[in-house]
Write a protein that holds these residues in place. Sequence first.
Motif, short mmCIF file in Angstrom:
data_model
loop_
_atom_site.label_atom_id
_atom_site.label_comp_id
_atom_site.label_asym_id
_atom_site.label_seq_id
_atom_site.Cartn_x
_atom_site.Cartn_y
_atom_site.Cartn_z
N SER A 195 0.82 -1.21 0.00
CA SER A 195 0.00 0.00 0.00
C SER A 195 0.85 1.26 0.00
O SER A 195 0.40 2.31 -0.46
CB SER A 195 -0.95 0.00 1.20
N THR A 196 2.09 1.17 0.49
CA THR A 196 2.97 2.34 0.45
C THR A 196 3.35 2.66 -0.99
O THR A 196 3.31 3.82 -1.41
CB THR A 196 4.24 2.07 1.27
N GLY A 197 3.71 1.62 -1.73
CA GLY A 197 4.02 1.83 -3.14
C GLY A 197 2.81 2.29 -3.91
O GLY A 197 2.91 3.17 -4.78
N LEU A 198 1.67 1.74 -3.59
CA LEU A 198 0.43 2.16 -4.25
C LEU A 198 0.14 3.63 -3.97
O LEU A 198 -0.29 4.37 -4.84
CB LEU A 198 -0.72 1.28 -3.78
N GLY A 199 0.39 4.05 -2.73
CA GLY A 199 0.20 5.45 -2.38
C GLY A 199 1.08 6.37 -3.21
O GLY A 199 0.65 7.46 -3.60
N ALA A 200 2.30 5.92 -3.50
CA ALA A 200 3.18 6.72 -4.33
C ALA A 200 2.67 6.81 -5.77
O ALA A 200 2.82 7.85 -6.43
CB ALA A 200 4.59 6.14 -4.32
N ILE A 201 2.08 5.74 -6.24
CA ILE A 201 1.50 5.75 -7.59
C ILE A 201 0.32 6.72 -7.63
O ILE A 201 0.18 7.51 -8.57
CB ILE A 201 1.08 4.33 -8.00
N VAL A 202 -0.52 6.68 -6.61
CA VAL A 202 -1.64 7.63 -6.53
C VAL A 202 -1.10 9.05 -6.44
O VAL A 202 -1.62 9.96 -7.09
CB VAL A 202 -2.54 7.31 -5.32
N GLY A 203 -0.06 9.24 -5.67
CA GLY A 203 0.56 10.56 -5.55
C GLY A 203 1.09 11.06 -6.88
O GLY A 203 1.00 12.26 -7.18
#
Lengths: 134, 111
Positions: free
Chosen positions: B55-63
């Motif tokens: 989810s941390t990596g996913l958050g960066a993608i959303v960012g």
Amino acid sequence: MAADDRSTVIDADLEQIRSLASFVRDRAIAAGLSDEALADLELAVVEAANNIVLHGYAGDRGSIRATAGLTENEFMVELSDDAIALPDPVFGDDPLPALTAESGRGLAIIAACVDRVAYRREGGRNYLTLFKAR
Amino acid sequence: MTSIEGDGELAVVRIGADRLDAAVTPAFKSALDEQLPAETRQVILDASGVGFVDSTGLGAIVGLMKRLPEGGTLVVASAQQPLRRLLQVTGLDGLFQQFDNVEEARAALGR
């Protein structure tokens, strides 16, 4: 606490969660989990370990012990640590945040990826167990 | 190492880590900060080398998507099954269009 072939211990360090995931993956493969179950379980374990490091220890030193193995028809992974207690209940409603949120998805992901979760606190130690059918 | 190839308004961001997790994501975000051209409006995220995303990596993608100007687009190319599954579990599979490879993504974006 010595590790054995059913357990491993890592420092509470994000850099070491990869090795914890590898340990769980190896045990799960040996237990015959399907590829889909394996992927879900790894994700749930990593999210739980992230939470222990980031929110449980929150920068303090500590360790996480992972015990993994097959119990009847379920594969279980128990993560134990000396960090602060988890909230009770661990899972509330935990809806997913807004699609554009950049954080806050961890617990919802865990709930979606495993079949059940058990939590207990004993002797100042947290025990979070994730169960996944094969 | 994450590579970013900018072509005017289109950037192809190739994630350079096999696991985009909480340990690796800060470096990914730094690479975006340092290398993503300011004029970027469309991003093709090349996930061909990524076997695991949390989810941390996913958050960066959303960012990354959120830093694009209004009307900008982020699409995902070559996602392996773990990333596809994560997008499905989080409902983000409806937000990010996915393509089998970068070439198909370019064609769909008219590039």
